[in-house]
Design a protein around this motif. Structure first.
Motif, short mmCIF file in Angstrom:
data_model
loop_
_atom_site.label_atom_id
_atom_site.label_comp_id
_atom_site.label_asym_id
_atom_site.label_seq_id
_atom_site.Cartn_x
_atom_site.Cartn_y
_atom_site.Cartn_z
N ASP A 20 9.80 11.53 9.41
CA ASP A 20 9.83 10.69 10.62
C ASP A 20 8.42 10.48 11.17
O ASP A 20 8.06 9.38 11.58
N HIS A 21 7.64 11.55 11.21
CA HIS A 21 6.27 11.45 11.72
C HIS A 21 5.42 10.52 10.84
O HIS A 21 4.70 9.67 11.35
N LEU A 22 5.53 10.69 9.53
CA LEU A 22 4.77 9.84 8.61
C LEU A 22 5.17 8.37 8.77
O LEU A 22 4.32 7.48 8.74
N ALA A 23 6.46 8.11 8.94
CA ALA A 23 6.92 6.73 9.14
C ALA A 23 6.34 6.16 10.43
O ALA A 23 5.88 5.01 10.46
N LEU A 24 6.34 6.96 11.49
CA LEU A 24 5.82 6.50 12.78
C LEU A 24 4.33 6.16 12.70
O LEU A 24 3.93 5.07 13.10
N VAL A 25 3.53 7.07 12.15
CA VAL A 25 2.09 6.82 12.10
C VAL A 25 1.71 5.76 11.06
O VAL A 25 0.64 5.17 11.14
N SER A 26 2.60 5.51 10.10
CA SER A 26 2.35 4.48 9.09
C SER A 26 2.93 3.13 9.50
O SER A 26 2.79 2.17 8.76
N ASN A 27 3.63 3.11 10.63
CA ASN A 27 4.29 1.89 11.11
C ASN A 27 5.26 1.34 10.06
O ASN A 27 5.29 0.13 9.79
N VAL A 28 6.04 2.25 9.48
CA VAL A 28 7.06 1.91 8.49
C VAL A 28 8.38 2.44 9.02
O VAL A 28 8.42 3.51 9.64
N SER A 29 9.47 1.73 8.78
CA SER A 29 10.75 2.23 9.27
C SER A 29 11.08 3.54 8.55
O SER A 29 10.75 3.71 7.37
N PRO A 30 11.76 4.47 9.25
CA PRO A 30 12.12 5.74 8.60
C PRO A 30 13.00 5.53 7.36
O PRO A 30 12.89 6.28 6.40
N GLU A 31 13.85 4.49 7.39
CA GLU A 31 14.72 4.23 6.25
C GLU A 31 13.90 3.83 5.01
O GLU A 31 14.19 4.28 3.90
#
Length: 171
Positions: A20-31
């Motif tokens: 979740d953190h990586l998705a947030l900082v990468s601006n990518v959806s968690p899915e």
């Protein structure tokens, strides 16, 4: 390497938090982050098992993941949730999908075993005691379905006992 250090349901919670953190900082959806990190045909697990139909059985998770996300209309639901959350200070909603492959492979081959005690009654019902641990993944339901199919009876006629070492060793 984090997965090697933290195993079991607690490890899954930690790794999912990291994703979740990586998705947030990468601006990518968690899915999308989760989907791009799934096993693919031929990938090895930490225990050396190769994933996929040609190795260990059909790998349905990516197909089911795509189907579920499509059928439940995630973008629409995310918008509805964001709108609800913006209007409610104390009550919040969320939406999460967590693909889980929880392996039972041990490096010591003698530990890769399971057991079950199956009682067949004259009224046609079946009672199964098994060594699995039900932790919300639907194990008891699956055991009932397998027993019903094996004996050709309705699933309603199959019952599962609580796991207990007096019924099945090493449960």
């Amino acid at each position: 390497w984090l997965i090697f250090l933290i195993q079991g349901p607690q490890g899954i919670a930690v790794v999912e938090h990291v994703i979740d953190h990586l998705a947030l900082v990468s601006n990518v959806s968690p899915e999308i982050m989760r989907r791009s990190n799934m096993y693919t045909e031929g990938n090895p697990t930490p225990f050396g098992m190769l994933v996929g139909e040609n190795f260990s059985g059909k790998w349905n998770v990516p197909t089911m993941w795509d189907r579920i996300l499509d059928e439940v209309d995630v973008p629409r639901r995310r918008n509805e949730i964001a709108e609800f959350n913006s209007k409610n200070k104390w009550v919040k909603k969320g939406l999460a999908f967590v693909p889980t492959k929880f392996g039972i492979a041990f490096t010591a081959k003698f530990m890769n075993q399971g057991g079950a005690l199956v009682h067949l009654y004259q009224d046609g019902t079946v009672l199964v005691s098994h060594g699995g641990t039900e932790m919300g993944q639907g194990l008891h339901t699956k055991v009932c379905q397998i027993a019903a199919q094996a004996f050709g009876i309705p699933v309603e006629d199959v019952y599962v006992n609580d796991s207990s070492t007096d019924k099945v060793a090493n449960t």
